[in-house]
Design an enzyme around this catalytic site. Structure first.
Site, PDB file in Angstrom:
ATOM      1  N   LEU A 163     -11.378 -86.116 -37.548  1.00  0.00           N
ATOM      2  CA  LEU A 163     -11.761 -84.128 -37.340  1.00  0.00           C
ATOM      3  C   LEU A 163     -12.840 -84.279 -37.064  1.00  0.00           C
ATOM      4  O   LEU A 163     -13.930 -84.790 -36.811  1.00  0.00           O
ATOM      5  CB  LEU A 163     -11.154 -83.709 -38.467  1.00  0.00           C
ATOM      6  CG  LEU A 163     -10.286 -84.111 -39.281  1.00  0.00           C
ATOM      7  CD1 LEU A 163     -10.391 -83.392 -40.551  1.00  0.00           C
ATOM      8  CD2 LEU A 163      -8.884 -83.738 -39.286  1.00  0.00           C
ATOM      9  N   CYS A 164     -12.538 -82.566 -35.812  1.00  0.00           N
ATOM     10  CA  CYS A 164     -14.101 -82.549 -35.116  1.00  0.00           C
ATOM     11  C   CYS A 164     -15.192 -82.613 -36.367  1.00  0.00           C
ATOM     12  O   CYS A 164     -14.868 -82.923 -37.330  1.00  0.00           O
ATOM     13  CB  CYS A 164     -13.106 -80.973 -34.952  1.00  0.00           C
ATOM     14  SG  CYS A 164     -14.423 -79.763 -34.113  1.00  0.00           S
ATOM     15  N   PRO A 165     -16.128 -82.879 -35.816  1.00  0.00           N
ATOM     16  CA  PRO A 165     -16.572 -83.299 -34.720  1.00  0.00           C
ATOM     17  C   PRO A 165     -15.998 -84.463 -33.824  1.00  0.00           C
ATOM     18  O   PRO A 165     -17.073 -84.795 -32.456  1.00  0.00           O
ATOM     19  CB  PRO A 165     -17.765 -82.422 -33.847  1.00  0.00           C
ATOM     20  CG  PRO A 165     -18.721 -82.857 -35.543  1.00  0.00           C
ATOM     21  CD  PRO A 165     -17.205 -83.303 -36.403  1.00  0.00           C
TER      22      PRO A 165
END
Length: 74
Positions: free
Chosen positions: A13-15
């Site tokens: 997942l981000c980042p």
């Protein structure tokens, strides 16, 4: 998508996808292409923004099973 390097960050997942992509791109030569595969929906925003911010070229975006594939030229 014809590419020189491949980065599979599906499940991250981000980042994390952007962080890992920047590390791979830093080691690549100018003109080489990186295929980034991700399942994170925010990557649709993050990867193009990364390209714009750091001067990479987003060549292609493709919707694939479970996510997206991005072709980026350094």
């Amino acid at each position: 998508m014809i590419h020189d390097h491949h980065l599979d960050v599906k499940g991250a997942l981000c980042p994390i996808p952007v962080i890992k992509a920047k590390k791979v791109l830093a080691k690549m030569s100018n003109g080489q292409r990186l295929l980034i595969e991700t399942s994170d929906p925010l990557a649709q925003l993050d990867i193009p923004h990364m390209c714009q911010q750091f001067g990479f070229t987003l060549l292609e975006v493709e919707e694939v099973a479970g996510g997206h594939a991005f072709l980026v030229r350094k």
